[in-house]
Design a protein around this motif. Structure first.
Motif, PDB file in Angstrom:
ATOM      1  N   UNK A 301       0.854  -1.270   0.025  1.00  0.00           N
ATOM      2  CA  UNK A 301       0.094   0.104   0.018  1.00  0.00           C
ATOM      3  C   UNK A 301       0.922   0.960  -0.036  1.00  0.00           C
ATOM      4  N   UNK A 302       1.927   1.396   0.900  1.00  0.00           N
ATOM      5  CA  UNK A 302       2.696   2.438   1.121  1.00  0.00           C
ATOM      6  C   UNK A 302       3.585   2.480  -0.261  1.00  0.00           C
ATOM      7  N   UNK A 303       4.079   1.655  -0.955  1.00  0.00           N
ATOM      8  CA  UNK A 303       4.868   1.724  -2.034  1.00  0.00           C
ATOM      9  C   UNK A 303       4.238   2.314  -3.134  1.00  0.00           C
ATOM     10  N   UNK A 304       2.824   1.814  -3.295  1.00  0.00           N
ATOM     11  CA  UNK A 304       1.859   2.346  -4.658  1.00  0.00           C
ATOM     12  C   UNK A 304       1.546   3.896  -4.300  1.00  0.00           C
ATOM     13  N   UNK A 305       1.114   4.200  -2.962  1.00  0.00           N
ATOM     14  CA  UNK A 305       1.009   5.427  -2.511  1.00  0.00           C
ATOM     15  C   UNK A 305       2.503   6.544  -3.077  1.00  0.00           C
ATOM     16  N   UNK A 426      -6.160   3.698   3.987  1.00  0.00           N
ATOM     17  CA  UNK A 426      -6.154   4.921   3.564  1.00  0.00           C
ATOM     18  C   UNK A 426      -4.738   5.561   4.445  1.00  0.00           C
ATOM     19  N   UNK A 427      -4.864   4.884   5.850  1.00  0.00           N
ATOM     20  CA  UNK A 427      -3.640   5.508   6.575  1.00  0.00           C
ATOM     21  C   UNK A 427      -2.278   5.147   6.124  1.00  0.00           C
ATOM     22  N   UNK A 428      -2.167   3.874   5.489  1.00  0.00           N
ATOM     23  CA  UNK A 428      -0.863   3.552   4.904  1.00  0.00           C
ATOM     24  C   UNK A 428      -0.447   4.278   3.854  1.00  0.00           C
ATOM     25  N   UNK A 429      -1.559   4.674   2.814  1.00  0.00           N
ATOM     26  CA  UNK A 429      -1.101   5.419   1.636  1.00  0.00           C
ATOM     27  C   UNK A 429      -0.827   6.807   2.215  1.00  0.00           C
ATOM     28  N   UNK A 430      -1.570   7.321   3.161  1.00  0.00           N
ATOM     29  CA  UNK A 430      -1.178   8.788   3.473  1.00  0.00           C
ATOM     30  C   UNK A 430       0.096   8.779   4.280  1.00  0.00           C
ATOM     31  N   UNK A 431       0.408   7.671   5.177  1.00  0.00           N
ATOM     32  CA  UNK A 431       1.715   7.675   5.499  1.00  0.00           C
ATOM     33  C   UNK A 431       2.872   7.714   4.547  1.00  0.00           C
ATOM     34  N   UNK A 432       2.724   7.077   3.534  1.00  0.00           N
ATOM     35  CA  UNK A 432       3.737   7.253   2.420  1.00  0.00           C
ATOM     36  C   UNK A 432       3.716   8.446   1.608  1.00  0.00           C
ATOM     37  N   UNK A 433       2.488   9.101   1.558  1.00  0.00           N
ATOM     38  CA  UNK A 433       2.417  10.363   1.094  1.00  0.00           C
ATOM     39  C   UNK A 433       3.107  11.500   1.834  1.00  0.00           C
ATOM     40  N   UNK A 434       2.808  11.547   3.250  1.00  0.00           N
ATOM     41  CA  UNK A 434       3.555  12.353   4.057  1.00  0.00           C
ATOM     42  C   UNK A 434       4.988  12.186   4.195  1.00  0.00           C
ATOM     43  N   UNK A 435       5.502  11.048   4.029  1.00  0.00           N
ATOM     44  CA  UNK A 435       6.995  10.638   4.239  1.00  0.00           C
ATOM     45  C   UNK A 435       7.559  11.010   2.818  1.00  0.00           C
ATOM     46  N   UNK A 459       7.228  -5.215  -0.437  1.00  0.00           N
ATOM     47  CA  UNK A 459       5.739  -5.079  -0.477  1.00  0.00           C
ATOM     48  C   UNK A 459       5.220  -6.548  -1.565  1.00  0.00           C
ATOM     49  N   UNK A 460       5.994  -6.869  -2.442  1.00  0.00           N
ATOM     50  CA  UNK A 460       5.858  -7.859  -3.073  1.00  0.00           C
ATOM     51  C   UNK A 460       6.066  -9.171  -2.384  1.00  0.00           C
TER      52      UNK A 460
END
Length: 488
Positions: A301-305, A426-435, A459-460
């Motif tokens: 999730x984070x990698x895609x975000x 959504x939290x995981x993706x936003x964590x990636x966005x913020x980082x 992730x894979x």
């Protein structure tokens, strides 16, 4: 006997609730509302790193918003239960309008409070998409008397329709921005002196900067006004067309006993008490999901975000604006919107014939290839304009596959904790966005690309383990059912 009677009533009321949701109208209304609002937001987001590059203001404002989401997302089940899912969505559109309005007077004093408000609003937006589409899918299956195993294909289709519409915002929004910005003679960057590509760094990392000529204020004001009109239209669609949704229709016994239709002061107080209790339990269960197989999907999730943020901020500034000029940002991102929209509907409609693992491997491999391509490509002022469309088009393909499949996967595998699972997603993706946005202010683009690659590899691996566990679980359930049937 009493408990059985109450359970039966609750089950029947739950079924009645889902069948009262018009599936096609709900899918249409949520798709149109998000499309109108995100036509404005996506285009403004793509331009922030260029039009508000001074002091890194634009990227900082986005980093604040996604940073606040890290706090608001775990609380989103509580917030939408207290305020109601539709009311929350209406308030969110107001917050997006306030953020967009800050571009009339861009400064920390205006952007910081607006970014915080938008961060609170965005905490549940991804969750709301999943819940409305999930409700529409359940309603469709019940109304058409379909088998329960058809739910995944129905959800894939509804998610595909939504994300086809939603990703078209990259077409509409960027077309609007490109047409408006092209009306000004400013549209060219001093690209002859710029060093472009993944080597573009923040002023904090080194003293090299990318000089981009900005639009005239009158042109920018026209653009922001058009975007505000789009947000207002989305607000009206949500208010008039989107049905109210009780995402907690399958309530525990104590809530069902209070939900008999009568309204007294004591009953309202009791409802609020039960509401707070279960909402806080939902917030805790969001964190509890990380102790399940759900945690295996978080790196993916984070990698895609992170790959999306790199495209919206790093690619638009370090590749397009740096080499071709700011007016080409919108045109190149139209390719992203067009490909993601077409893929979201066409490919995910075929999910009934394809194994989801094939789709996941396809988008992961493509995103890894794009990150590598950005690391080695060095565009300059002589690069043909057509080259800038290739990466956004392929990135749109991966987005068109991943988002509907993520939502369908969560809806089918994590049924018992669906609201919390969507909130954590959504939290995981936003964590990636913020980082990623925070790193853009202190490091180079290639640092973010290396981090994206590392997350994709992790992730894979996590996804492979997740699928193996799910298949073993299904086999175990099948063997148990077979064994019980053989018993006399």
């Amino acid at each position: 006997m009493k408990n059985g009677k109450i359970d039966g009533v609750v089950e029947q009321e739950s079924r009645n609730h889902w069948t009262q949701i018009p599936p096609k109208k709900t899918c249409f209304a949520i798709s149109l509302a998000y499309t109108l609002v995100y036509t404005a937001f996506e285009a403004i987001q793509n331009l922030q790193s260029s039009i508000n590059s001074g002091g890194n203001l634009g990227v900082t404002s986005l980093a604040i918003s996604y940073g606040v989401v890290l706090i608001s997302a775990p609380l989103s089940p509580y917030l939408i239960r207290v305020f109601g899912i539709k009311n929350y969505l209406l308030a969110a559109w107001v917050a997006v309008a306030l953020y967009c309005s800050c571009n009339f007077y861009p400064a920390l004093a205006t952007f910081i409070p607006a970014s915080i408000l938008m961060g609170v609003a965005m905490g549940a937006l991804g969750m709301i998409i999943g819940l409305y589409l999930s409700a529409a899918g359940k309603s469709y299956v019940l109304l058409n008397n379909l088998r329960s195993d058809r739910l995944h294909s129905v959800l894939s289709l509804f998610n595909g329709i939504f994300f086809m519409s939603f990703k078209s915002t990259q077409i509409t929004g960027n077309l609007i921005s490109s047409v408006v910005l092209s009306s000004s003679p400013y549209n060219r960057s001093t690209s002859e002196n710029n060093v472009c590509g993944a080597v573009v760094c923040s002023a904090t990392w080194d003293n090299s900067t990318v000089e981009i000529e900005l639009p005239e204020k009158d042109v920018l004001y026209i653009l922001v006004s058009v975007f505000l009109a789009c947000i207002a239209a989305g607000f009206v669609v949500t208010l008039l067309l989107l049905p109210k949704l009780d995402v907690y229709a399958d309530e525990p016994e104590e809530w069902a006993a209070l939900n008999d239709g009568s309204e007294t002061k004591d009953r309202r107080v009791a409802k609020k008490s039960v509401q707070r209790k279960h909402a806080l339990e939902n917030a805790k269960s969001c964190i509890g999901l990380l102790r399940s197989s759900y945690v295996l999907l978080v790196p993916l999730f984070m990698a895609q975000g992170m790959s999306v943020v790199v495209l919206f901020t790093g690619y638009t500034q370090g590749f397009v604006s740096c080499s071709a000029g700011i007016r080409w940002v919108g045109y190149t991102m139209i390719a992203y919107g067009a490909s993601s929209s077409l893929v979201a509907l066409s490919l995910n409609y075929l999910v009934r014939y394809l194994n989801r693992s094939i789709l996941f491997v396809a988008f992961i491999g493509t995103d890894i290839g794009l990150a590598v391509a950005m690391l080695v490509w060095r565009p300059d002022s002589g690069t043909h304009f057509g080259m800038f469309f290739i990466i956004p088009a392929l990135a749109g393909l991966t987005e068109g596959i991943s988002q509907p499949q993520f939502n369908a996967l969560i809806s089918t595998v994590f049924k018992k904790n669906e609201p919390q699972a969507f909130a954590c997603f959504h939290l995981s993706k936003c964590m990636a966005f913020a980082l990623s946005l925070a790193l853009s202010g202190v490091a180079c683009l290639y640092h973010r690309l290396y981090l994206t690659l590392a997350l994709y590899i992790l992730g894979f691996a996590g996804y492979v383990v997740f699928e193996v566990r799910e298949r073993r679980k299904k086999q175990s359930v099948g063997e148990n059912e077979t064994g019980s049937l053989r018993k006399p």
